[in-house]
Design a protein around this motif. Sequence first.
Motif, PDB file in Angstrom:
ATOM      1  N   GLN A   1       9.519   9.881  -5.686  1.00 24.88           N
ATOM      2  CA  GLN A   1       9.126   9.207  -4.445  1.00 24.88           C
ATOM      3  C   GLN A   1       9.351   7.694  -4.512  1.00 24.88           C
ATOM      4  OE1 GLN A   1       5.114  10.339  -3.092  1.00 24.88           O
ATOM      5  NE2 GLN A   1       5.308  12.240  -4.295  1.00 24.88           N
ATOM      6  N   GLY A   2       9.899   7.220  -5.654  1.00 27.96           N
ATOM      7  CA  GLY A   2      10.162   5.784  -5.783  1.00 27.96           C
ATOM      8  C   GLY A   2       8.995   5.007  -6.348  1.00 27.96           C
ATOM      9  N   ALA A   3       8.210   5.655  -7.218  1.00 29.37           N
ATOM     10  CA  ALA A   3       7.020   4.992  -7.759  1.00 29.37           C
ATOM     11  C   ALA A   3       7.387   3.798  -8.635  1.00 29.37           C
ATOM     12  CB  ALA A   3       6.197   5.987  -8.576  1.00 29.37           C
ATOM     13  N   ALA A   4       6.487   2.834  -8.666  1.00 27.50           N
ATOM     14  CA  ALA A   4       6.584   1.723  -9.613  1.00 27.50           C
ATOM     15  C   ALA A   4       5.791   2.102 -10.852  1.00 27.50           C
ATOM     16  CB  ALA A   4       6.028   0.445  -9.006  1.00 27.50           C
ATOM     17  N   VAL A   5       6.368   1.860 -12.035  1.00 31.84           N
ATOM     18  CA  VAL A   5       5.709   2.174 -13.301  1.00 31.84           C
ATOM     19  C   VAL A   5       5.393   0.872 -14.011  1.00 31.84           C
ATOM     20  CG1 VAL A   5       5.893   3.368 -15.511  1.00 31.84           C
ATOM     21  CG2 VAL A   5       7.030   4.312 -13.486  1.00 31.84           C
ATOM     22  N   PHE A   6       4.116   0.662 -14.328  1.00 32.68           N
ATOM     23  CA  PHE A   6       3.701  -0.546 -15.026  1.00 32.68           C
ATOM     24  C   PHE A   6       2.997  -0.151 -16.319  1.00 32.68           C
ATOM     25  CE2 PHE A   6       3.303  -2.129 -10.493  1.00 32.68           C
ATOM     26  CZ  PHE A   6       4.520  -2.792 -10.526  1.00 32.68           C
ATOM     27  N   VAL A   7       3.404  -0.791 -17.410  1.00 28.91           N
ATOM     28  CA  VAL A   7       2.820  -0.516 -18.723  1.00 28.91           C
ATOM     29  C   VAL A   7       2.235  -1.813 -19.257  1.00 28.91           C
ATOM     30  CG1 VAL A   7       3.248   0.359 -21.047  1.00 28.91           C
ATOM     31  CG2 VAL A   7       4.596   1.233 -19.125  1.00 28.91           C
ATOM     32  N   ALA A   8       0.982  -1.786 -19.683  1.00 30.88           N
ATOM     33  CA  ALA A   8       0.352  -2.998 -20.199  1.00 30.88           C
ATOM     34  C   ALA A   8      -0.431  -2.665 -21.451  1.00 30.88           C
ATOM     35  CB  ALA A   8      -0.585  -3.614 -19.152  1.00 30.88           C
ATOM     36  N   GLY A   9      -0.425  -3.590 -22.413  1.00 30.82           N
ATOM     37  CA  GLY A   9      -1.216  -3.374 -23.613  1.00 30.82           C
ATOM     38  C   GLY A   9      -0.559  -3.932 -24.843  1.00 30.82           C
ATOM     39  N   SER A  10      -0.729  -3.250 -25.956  1.00 28.54           N
ATOM     40  CA  SER A  10      -0.252  -3.721 -27.243  1.00 28.54           C
ATOM     41  C   SER A  10       1.256  -3.870 -27.246  1.00 28.54           C
ATOM     42  CB  SER A  10      -0.662  -2.741 -28.346  1.00 28.54           C
ATOM     43  OG  SER A  10       0.044  -3.020 -29.530  1.00 28.54           O
ATOM     44  N   ALA A  11       1.722  -4.927 -27.949  1.00 24.48           N
ATOM     45  CA  ALA A  11       3.162  -5.153 -28.047  1.00 24.48           C
ATOM     46  C   ALA A  11       3.757  -4.454 -29.264  1.00 24.48           C
ATOM     47  CB  ALA A  11       3.446  -6.649 -28.118  1.00 24.48           C
ATOM     48  N   ASN A  12       3.015  -3.606 -29.951  1.00 24.36           N
ATOM     49  CA  ASN A  12       3.541  -2.945 -31.144  1.00 24.36           C
ATOM     50  C   ASN A  12       4.254  -1.643 -30.765  1.00 24.36           C
ATOM     51  OD1 ASN A  12       2.665  -4.948 -32.972  1.00 24.36           O
ATOM     52  ND2 ASN A  12       0.583  -4.142 -32.852  1.00 24.36           N
ATOM     53  N   LYS A  13       3.758  -0.500 -31.221  1.00 28.91           N
ATOM     54  CA  LYS A  13       4.489   0.746 -31.007  1.00 28.91           C
ATOM     55  C   LYS A  13       4.282   1.335 -29.620  1.00 28.91           C
ATOM     56  CE  LYS A  13       4.900   4.045 -33.788  1.00 28.91           C
ATOM     57  NZ  LYS A  13       4.498   5.217 -34.598  1.00 28.91           N
ATOM     58  N   MET A  14       3.173   1.012 -28.970  1.00 34.06           N
ATOM     59  CA  MET A  14       2.819   1.698 -27.737  1.00 34.06           C
ATOM     60  C   MET A  14       3.913   1.660 -26.665  1.00 34.06           C
ATOM     61  SD  MET A  14       1.643   1.307 -24.392  1.00 34.06           S
ATOM     62  CE  MET A  14       0.948  -0.336 -24.285  1.00 34.06           C
ATOM     63  N   PRO A  15       4.503   0.492 -26.322  1.00 31.70           N
ATOM     64  CA  PRO A  15       5.530   0.511 -25.259  1.00 31.70           C
ATOM     65  C   PRO A  15       6.696   1.435 -25.589  1.00 31.70           C
ATOM     66  CG  PRO A  15       4.817  -1.738 -25.695  1.00 31.70           C
ATOM     67  CD  PRO A  15       4.216  -0.884 -26.773  1.00 31.70           C
ATOM     68  N   ALA A  16       7.151   1.425 -26.844  1.00 29.31           N
ATOM     69  CA  ALA A  16       8.276   2.292 -27.232  1.00 29.31           C
ATOM     70  C   ALA A  16       7.887   3.764 -27.121  1.00 29.31           C
ATOM     71  CB  ALA A  16       8.724   1.959 -28.651  1.00 29.31           C
TER      72      ALA A  16
ATOM     73  N   PRO B   1       0.812  -1.229   0.000  1.00 24.70           N
ATOM     74  CA  PRO B   1       0.000   0.000   0.000  1.00 24.70           C
ATOM     75  C   PRO B   1       0.837   1.268   0.000  1.00 24.70           C
ATOM     76  CG  PRO B   1      -0.790  -1.560   1.662  1.00 24.70           C
ATOM     77  CD  PRO B   1       0.495  -2.110   1.139  1.00 24.70           C
ATOM     78  N   SER B   2       2.050   1.198   0.527  1.00 27.99           N
ATOM     79  CA  SER B   2       2.889   2.393   0.654  1.00 27.99           C
ATOM     80  C   SER B   2       3.648   2.739  -0.622  1.00 27.99           C
ATOM     81  CB  SER B   2       3.903   2.186   1.782  1.00 27.99           C
ATOM     82  OG  SER B   2       4.707   1.036   1.508  1.00 27.99           O
ATOM     83  N   LEU B   3       3.528   1.921  -1.665  1.00 27.24           N
ATOM     84  CA  LEU B   3       4.285   2.136  -2.897  1.00 27.24           C
ATOM     85  C   LEU B   3       3.470   2.965  -3.888  1.00 27.24           C
ATOM     86  CD1 LEU B   3       6.820   1.448  -4.626  1.00 27.24           C
ATOM     87  CD2 LEU B   3       5.538  -0.529  -5.476  1.00 27.24           C
ATOM     88  N   PRO B   4       3.943   4.151  -4.279  1.00 29.07           N
ATOM     89  CA  PRO B   4       3.240   4.923  -5.313  1.00 29.07           C
ATOM     90  C   PRO B   4       3.265   4.161  -6.646  1.00 29.07           C
ATOM     91  CG  PRO B   4       4.881   6.271  -4.170  1.00 29.07           C
ATOM     92  CD  PRO B   4       5.139   4.854  -3.780  1.00 29.07           C
ATOM     93  N   LEU B   5       2.200   4.309  -7.424  1.00 20.76           N
ATOM     94  CA  LEU B   5       2.076   3.577  -8.682  1.00 20.76           C
ATOM     95  C   LEU B   5       1.787   4.538  -9.831  1.00 20.76           C
ATOM     96  CD1 LEU B   5      -0.260   0.611  -7.564  1.00 20.76           C
ATOM     97  CD2 LEU B   5       2.239   0.579  -7.768  1.00 20.76           C
ATOM     98  N   ILE B   6       2.445   4.278 -10.969  1.00 20.35           N
ATOM     99  CA  ILE B   6       2.095   4.933 -12.229  1.00 20.35           C
ATOM    100  C   ILE B   6       1.713   3.819 -13.189  1.00 20.35           C
ATOM    101  CG2 ILE B   6       2.864   6.397 -14.122  1.00 20.35           C
ATOM    102  CD1 ILE B   6       4.943   7.602 -12.229  1.00 20.35           C
ATOM    103  N   LEU B   7       0.438   3.773 -13.552  1.00 20.63           N
ATOM    104  CA  LEU B   7      -0.100   2.689 -14.372  1.00 20.63           C
ATOM    105  C   LEU B   7      -0.447   3.234 -15.753  1.00 20.63           C
ATOM    106  CD1 LEU B   7      -2.585   1.214 -11.711  1.00 20.63           C
ATOM    107  CD2 LEU B   7      -0.161   0.653 -12.026  1.00 20.63           C
ATOM    108  N   VAL B   8       0.007   2.541 -16.786  1.00 16.45           N
ATOM    109  CA  VAL B   8      -0.292   2.937 -18.166  1.00 16.45           C
ATOM    110  C   VAL B   8      -0.930   1.728 -18.848  1.00 16.45           C
ATOM    111  CG1 VAL B   8       0.605   3.886 -20.312  1.00 16.45           C
ATOM    112  CG2 VAL B   8       1.751   4.430 -18.139  1.00 16.45           C
ATOM    113  N   GLY B   9      -2.240   1.823 -19.121  1.00 22.71           N
ATOM    114  CA  GLY B   9      -2.937   0.666 -19.666  1.00 22.71           C
ATOM    115  C   GLY B   9      -4.000   1.029 -20.679  1.00 22.71           C
ATOM    116  N   PRO B  10      -3.622   1.329 -21.920  1.00 17.38           N
ATOM    117  CA  PRO B  10      -4.644   1.606 -22.941  1.00 17.38           C
ATOM    118  C   PRO B  10      -5.384   0.345 -23.350  1.00 17.38           C
ATOM    119  CG  PRO B  10      -2.449   1.579 -23.922  1.00 17.38           C
ATOM    120  CD  PRO B  10      -2.253   1.457 -22.435  1.00 17.38           C
ATOM    121  N   GLY B  11      -6.633   0.513 -23.770  1.00 18.62           N
ATOM    122  CA  GLY B  11      -7.426  -0.636 -24.231  1.00 18.62           C
ATOM    123  C   GLY B  11      -7.537  -1.709 -23.170  1.00 18.62           C
ATOM    124  N   THR B  12      -7.438  -2.969 -23.611  1.00 15.61           N
ATOM    125  CA  THR B  12      -7.530  -4.071 -22.648  1.00 15.61           C
ATOM    126  C   THR B  12      -6.295  -4.165 -21.768  1.00 15.61           C
ATOM    127  OG1 THR B  12      -6.748  -5.573 -24.377  1.00 15.61           O
ATOM    128  CG2 THR B  12      -9.128  -5.461 -24.015  1.00 15.61           C
ATOM    129  N   GLY B  13      -5.328  -3.274 -22.008  1.00 16.34           N
ATOM    130  CA  GLY B  13      -4.198  -3.189 -21.090  1.00 16.34           C
ATOM    131  C   GLY B  13      -4.599  -2.758 -19.696  1.00 16.34           C
TER     132      GLY B  13
END
Length: 654
Positions: free
Chosen positions: A574-589, A471-483
Motif C-alpha cells: 500500500q506504499g507504507a513508510a518504514v522507520f527504524v530507530a534504535g541501536s546503531a549496532n546489529k539491530m538495523p542490519a 494521515p493517509s500514509l501507512p506506517l511500519i515503525l520499528v523501535g526497540p528500547g529507547t528507539g
Amino acid sequence: MGSILGDLEKQLLILYASQTGNAIDAAERLGREAERRGCPSVSVLSIDEFQPSDLPDNEVVIFVVSTTGQGDNPDSMKIFWRFLLQKNLTREWLKGVNYAVFGLGDSSYQKYNFVAKKLDKRLSDLGGTAIVERGLGDDQHPSGYEGALDPWMSALFNTLYQKIPKLLPNGPDFVTRDTISIDLPKVQILYHDAEEAMHPFSTSADLKYNGIQIESARMMTPGKLSGKNRPDCFLRMTKNHRLSRENCGKDVRHFEFEALSSSIDYEVGDVLEILPGQSPAAVDAFIKRCNLNPESYIIVQPRDKKNLGSSNHSLFPVKIKSFIELTMDVASASPRRYFFEIMSHFATAEHEKERLQYFASPEGRDDLYQYNQKERRTVLEVLEDFPSVQMPFEWLVQLVPPLKPRAFSIASSLSAHPNQVHLTVSVVSWTTPYKRIRTGLCSSWLASIDPQQGINIPAWFSRGSLPRPPPSLPLILVGPGTGCAPFRGFLEERAIQSNTVPTAPVLFFFGCRSEKDDFLYREFLLSLAERDGVLSESKGGGLFVAFSRDQPRKVYVQHRIREQSRKVWDLLAQGAAVFVAGSANKMPADVLAAFEEVVEREAGVAREAALRWIRTLEKAVGTQTKLQNIALLQFKESCMFGIDGLLTMEALNL
C-alpha cells in the motif's frame, strides 16, 4: 600554522571536515608533524573555509574527513561535496594535484568511513593522483583512530619526501622530542574590570541575559562549534519519571519540559539538543587546581588577527567560572594526545615530564589509550595525576575538549502537548577496566534534576529529515528500547488526527529485555492497540512486542517482523513508510534482513531480487540526512525506508 603564501610547490594544504572535533585534532597533528619536518608553509583549514574552485591550484592537498550518522558528510563538507559532483568538471580537472585522504569512522556502523571512500574515488575520477592509499581510522580500534593515523602518516611523509623533497627539507623521519619547542597558543585572553563587563540586561536571572552570556562564551571558544550559539529557548523540567523498574540493570527516564523564554515550534521526528550542566564541585576543583580566579572577567580571541571575525566586536566579557561551565568539558571528556604533549613542557617534576613525553610519543600510544581513553579519564583527573604541571589558561582554553550539546529524538507531539517537549533517555553508566563507575554527563545530569529546583535548561531545536507523515500514509515503525522515542510522537499525532480525518494503518514493533522491567510506555501503547486506537486491529494496525529475556530463546523485533510477514507485506504494497530507530549496532542490519525475507516470501521473488530491492533503499540511506542521523528516501514513489541512529548519540557523547 602558516598561511597559503608563496610558491605553491612548497605548500601543504590540509583540509578537514569534522562533526565532533576528532578530524580537527587529526588535521592539526598532521600540520604540526609537517612543520617539524621543515615544511615551509602549512595551512590547516576547515573545508568550508576553502574555495573548492581553487583545488586545481594546489600541488599537494591532504583531506581529513569524518563520517557521521549513516554515511553522511559532516555539515561543513556539504557545499564542497556538491561542488565536486558538478557534471561540468572534467576527468583532467585535478591533473597535477597530489592528494591523500584520511577518514575517521566507526566500523560498528554499516557505512564505515563512507565519506572518505567516496571522496577518494571522486578525487581520483577528476584526475587527482593519490600520494598514498587512503587511511581509515576506526573508533573500534584499541588505540582509536590514531591506531591507523600513525602508520598512515609515516607512509605519507615518506612518499611525499620521495616525490617532492623540498616540501620536507628536514626529511621524512620523526624529529626527536628534545628538539621540539612549542608554539604560542592559538588564543589570547584579555582580562577586564567588572565595571567593563556589565551588560545592559539586568541580572543573571534574566533569561535574555543568560542567552546572550551563553552565546558570547561559546562564540569565544577555539574551533567551530556546530550549530547556533545562542539557545533557541530555555526549558524547565516539569516531570522526571522512571520508566524502567528499579534495580533491573538499566535506568530509562521520561522527561517533560515546558518552554520559558518563548513559544516552541517543532514537528514529530525533530531533535532537541540540550547543553548539560557540569558538577559545581568539579568546576570548582578545576579552577582551584589551575590557580584561576573564578571572578575574573575575560574575553577570549584568536591570537592570529586574520581569524578575528566581525562577530568578535559583539562579544562582552564573561566570568572565568561561567566560561568554564558553559564551554569547557572538564569532568566528562578525555583530553587528546596533544594535551599530554603540551603538559610535558610545563611539568617541573622530571618523572612526570618523562611519563608525559612517553604518552605523547608513537611508542606510548597504546599505553596512553589504556590510561586515558579506556578509563575515560577526565581533564581534571589527568591534571591531578600530574601535580607539577601548571598550564597557562590560554593552553587550557585551546586544548580542553569543548562542552557540546547532546542531541535527543523528541518523544512528543506539539499538537498533544502545547508548549511542551518530552524526551525518552537511557541514563548512561558503565564500569571501566579498573572498575571505576562512569556516567554519561547529560543523561545523569537530567536524571538528577528535581523539577521543583526550577533549573533553566538551554536548548536548541533541529529539524529532522523525517517529514511529518500525512494521515493517509501507512506506517511500519520499528523501535526497540529507547528507539521508541520518536514514534511516541508519531503515534500521539496520528491519534489526534484520527479524531477528525480518516487515518492509515500503523504497525509498531517494539522490543525490550523483559515485560516487567522495561516495557516502555506500556499503558500508552496498549491503549492505542485497544478498541479503535491507531494500533488496533480494527484500524488495520498492530502492536507487536519482543521480550528478549522472558523465555529461554531470545526474541527480538526482527523475529516479530517475520512472524507478521503477511501484514508487513500488505502495508508495503500500500506504499507504507518504514522507520527504524534504535541501536546503531546489529539491530538495523538484522531488521533489514527480516524485511528481505518478507519481500522474498510474500512477493514470491528470489532472495537475490529481494536483497537488491532492499539494498537499493539502503544504499540511498544517508543521501538526504542531517546531523540527527535520520535517513529517509522514497523508492518507486511508494515505499520509504528510514534508519535513525540518533538514539545512540548520548551513549557516544556520554
